[in-house]
Design a protein around this motif. Sequence first.
Motif, PDB file in Angstrom:
ATOM      1  N   UNK A  62       0.825  -1.205   0.000  1.00  0.00           N
ATOM      2  CA  UNK A  62       0.000   0.000   0.000  1.00  0.00           C
ATOM      3  C   UNK A  62       0.865   1.264   0.000  1.00  0.00           C
ATOM      4  N   UNK A  63       0.368   2.312  -0.651  1.00  0.00           N
ATOM      5  CA  UNK A  63       1.092   3.586  -0.668  1.00  0.00           C
ATOM      6  C   UNK A  63       1.098   4.244   0.701  1.00  0.00           C
ATOM      7  N   UNK A  64       0.214   3.793   1.603  1.00  0.00           N
ATOM      8  CA  UNK A  64       0.120   4.378   2.945  1.00  0.00           C
ATOM      9  C   UNK A  64       1.023   3.686   3.964  1.00  0.00           C
ATOM     10  N   UNK A  65       1.682   2.611   3.578  1.00  0.00           N
ATOM     11  CA  UNK A  65       2.525   1.870   4.521  1.00  0.00           C
ATOM     12  C   UNK A  65       3.759   2.672   4.928  1.00  0.00           C
ATOM     13  N   UNK A  66       4.119   2.570   6.196  1.00  0.00           N
ATOM     14  CA  UNK A  66       5.336   3.208   6.689  1.00  0.00           C
ATOM     15  C   UNK A  66       6.553   2.704   5.925  1.00  0.00           C
ATOM     16  N   UNK A  67       7.497   3.622   5.628  1.00  0.00           N
ATOM     17  CA  UNK A  67       8.671   3.272   4.832  1.00  0.00           C
ATOM     18  C   UNK A  67       9.982   3.476   5.589  1.00  0.00           C
ATOM     19  N   UNK A  68      10.136   4.656   6.170  1.00  0.00           N
ATOM     20  CA  UNK A  68      11.408   5.034   6.793  1.00  0.00           C
ATOM     21  C   UNK A  68      11.186   5.557   8.207  1.00  0.00           C
ATOM     22  N   UNK A  69      11.894   5.010   9.160  1.00  0.00           N
ATOM     23  CA  UNK A  69      11.809   5.456  10.550  1.00  0.00           C
ATOM     24  C   UNK A  69      12.969   6.409  10.816  1.00  0.00           C
ATOM     25  N   UNK A  70      12.657   7.605  11.303  1.00  0.00           N
ATOM     26  CA  UNK A  70      13.670   8.618  11.611  1.00  0.00           C
ATOM     27  C   UNK A  70      13.614   8.870  13.116  1.00  0.00           C
ATOM     28  N   UNK A  71      14.632   8.396  13.833  1.00  0.00           N
ATOM     29  CA  UNK A  71      14.593   8.468  15.299  1.00  0.00           C
ATOM     30  C   UNK A  71      15.847   9.173  15.839  1.00  0.00           C
ATOM     31  N   UNK A  72      15.807   9.616  17.093  1.00  0.00           N
ATOM     32  CA  UNK A  72      16.963  10.316  17.673  1.00  0.00           C
ATOM     33  C   UNK A  72      18.182   9.395  17.786  1.00  0.00           C
ATOM     34  N   UNK A  74      17.702   3.110  -0.298  1.00  0.00           N
ATOM     35  CA  UNK A  74      16.641   2.545   0.545  1.00  0.00           C
ATOM     36  C   UNK A  74      15.731   3.616   1.141  1.00  0.00           C
ATOM     37  N   UNK A  75      16.049   4.889   0.882  1.00  0.00           N
ATOM     38  CA  UNK A  75      15.158   5.971   1.289  1.00  0.00           C
ATOM     39  C   UNK A  75      13.942   6.058   0.370  1.00  0.00           C
ATOM     40  N   UNK A  76      13.953   5.299  -0.730  1.00  0.00           N
ATOM     41  CA  UNK A  76      12.838   5.302  -1.672  1.00  0.00           C
ATOM     42  C   UNK A  76      11.670   4.465  -1.149  1.00  0.00           C
ATOM     43  N   UNK A  77      10.551   4.529  -1.880  1.00  0.00           N
ATOM     44  CA  UNK A  77       9.390   3.691  -1.540  1.00  0.00           C
ATOM     45  C   UNK A  77       9.748   2.230  -1.746  1.00  0.00           C
ATOM     46  N   UNK A  90      14.082  13.062   1.813  1.00  0.00           N
ATOM     47  CA  UNK A  90      13.673  11.748   1.312  1.00  0.00           C
ATOM     48  C   UNK A  90      12.463  11.876   0.392  1.00  0.00           C
ATOM     49  N   UNK A  91      11.501  12.717   0.803  1.00  0.00           N
ATOM     50  CA  UNK A  91      10.295  12.900   0.000  1.00  0.00           C
ATOM     51  C   UNK A  91      10.569  13.690  -1.271  1.00  0.00           C
ATOM     52  N   UNK A  92      11.495  14.594  -1.221  1.00  0.00           N
ATOM     53  CA  UNK A  92      11.851  15.343  -2.422  1.00  0.00           C
ATOM     54  C   UNK A  92      12.387  14.391  -3.485  1.00  0.00           C
ATOM     55  N   UNK A  93      13.080  13.353  -3.035  1.00  0.00           N
ATOM     56  CA  UNK A  93      13.576  12.345  -3.962  1.00  0.00           C
ATOM     57  C   UNK A  93      12.430  11.497  -4.504  1.00  0.00           C
ATOM     58  N   UNK A  94      11.487  11.127  -3.627  1.00  0.00           N
ATOM     59  CA  UNK A  94      10.371  10.275  -4.033  1.00  0.00           C
ATOM     60  C   UNK A  94       9.249  10.373  -3.008  1.00  0.00           C
ATOM     61  N   UNK A  95       8.044  10.723  -3.466  1.00  0.00           N
ATOM     62  CA  UNK A  95       6.885  10.725  -2.583  1.00  0.00           C
ATOM     63  C   UNK A  95       6.372  12.089  -2.163  1.00  0.00           C
ATOM     64  N   UNK A  96       6.798  13.155  -2.831  1.00  0.00           N
ATOM     65  CA  UNK A  96       6.350  14.496  -2.464  1.00  0.00           C
ATOM     66  C   UNK A  96       4.827  14.596  -2.476  1.00  0.00           C
ATOM     67  N   UNK A  97       4.287  15.208  -1.422  1.00  0.00           N
ATOM     68  CA  UNK A  97       2.861  15.487  -1.386  1.00  0.00           C
ATOM     69  C   UNK A  97       1.993  14.411  -0.783  1.00  0.00           C
ATOM     70  N   UNK A  98       2.550  13.215  -0.545  1.00  0.00           N
ATOM     71  CA  UNK A  98       1.700  12.115  -0.076  1.00  0.00           C
ATOM     72  C   UNK A  98       1.421  12.199   1.429  1.00  0.00           C
ATOM     73  N   UNK A  99       2.248  11.608   2.257  1.00  0.00           N
ATOM     74  CA  UNK A  99       1.920  11.500   3.682  1.00  0.00           C
ATOM     75  C   UNK A  99       3.153  11.302   4.542  1.00  0.00           C
TER      76      UNK A  99
END
Length: 456
Positions: free
Chosen positions: A241-251, A330-333, A357-366
């Motif tokens: 699904x396009x709504x599935x989590x892709x990349x976790x950004x944590x401290x 791997x930052x891509x979808x 990451x979104x500028x590379x792929x996925x701009x505007x989605x979620x």
Amino acid sequence: MDTQEYLQSLVDAARAAQKEFEKMSQEQVDAAAKAIGKAIYDHAEELAKMAVEETRMGRVDSKIAKCKNKSKSTWWRMKDQKSRGIIERDEVNGIMKVAKPIGVVGCVTATTNPVINPMHNSMCALKCGNAVIICPHPRAKGVGVRAVELMNEALDKLGMPKNLIQIIKEPTMELSAGLMKTVDLCICTGGPGLVKVAYSSGKPALGVGQGNVQVLVDRDVDYDEVAKMVIAGRTFDNGVLCTCEQNVICPKDKVDEMVAALRANGAYYIDNQADADKVRNSAFPDGVFNKEWTGTTIQQMADLAGLEGIPEDTKVLVCCTKGYARQEVLAKEKLFPMLALFTYDTWEECMEIARANLEMEGMGHSVVIHSNNTEHIEAVPTVVNVSRYAVNQVGGTALGGAMDNGLNPTTTLGCGTWGNNAISENLWFTHLMNVSRISYKVPDMYIPTDEEIWAD
């Protein structure tokens, strides 16, 4: 019969049905929308099994859940909403809004949602008095035809006009492109290339952008709860699904805690670049997504990449990274159950990683934000341009609308101009009607002087 003659025959049949259907009352069109949703709900198990067998992607349990949850949430949310005739009276401004059908709506649907996509589009279209012609993905035509059969059986029981919902039984690229040019409006839920064809058809089109959901994790959250939600979203329907989590950004100072929580909830963490490179080279050879990976299981992924020692009960792979955005493929979808893990020092850096990451792929989605800091949450939209921000929720099941949030339930997620789309929200029945306005003169409306208008 050539392609254009065939398409015209479908449109002619649809127009005849629609002209009869548009005379029906709000109660009657609502009954039709409800009936087709209930038909899919009642046959969820059959359709889910068919979809997995035919498309060779996804999970039966996830597809059952999608059929049931999307049908009931769609009907529940549209149930008492006006969509026929006079829908609003604004006495103050003397405006009366009148809803009118569009006519014949074409729907080009994706292989990832071969049942709920046609169902949702049909429910929204019928809600407004329209007829529908569906062009399924060639690899999902069998289950698409079955879904339409079930919806039409439900409409027949209500005595509705024949041919309100039709489907192209043997779809081709030529037929999908031709349909876009023949109907009054087309909903295109597919890849960027197909959406571009829809926008070039000469007819109004509503398309979608590419997903690549970034997960921004703050310091003030329960990491075990975050891990549970992220894994639930990432593994739903094997991550197609396009709504599935892709990349976790944590401290950075919480990365050990994050990894431990992910592992405790079924993740296998690839912590060395040698194995990570095996994944990169197989899943994204020369930086281009390898479609063999779409909707794969953990063991299939391991076999494709040549990974050894992956436990049988692993739910999701989590991969270490080297840089972000264009530095890290791997930052891509990723249309398979894998997460890429990124780290940050400050919240500003976290937002920048998501943005890049979104500028590379996925701009505007979620994006998904896990935080209890209102200031942090409300800062994200000032940096990251997407159409929806889910806070402390499972992206995979929440971003497309859910019973416990206010997003409209949909299978078509607009990404705004960032994603080259006409809408920046979840497609809803309100997008499938024309609204006319009757304007009355307002005798007592206050009219300011020019001095008042231009005064500071």
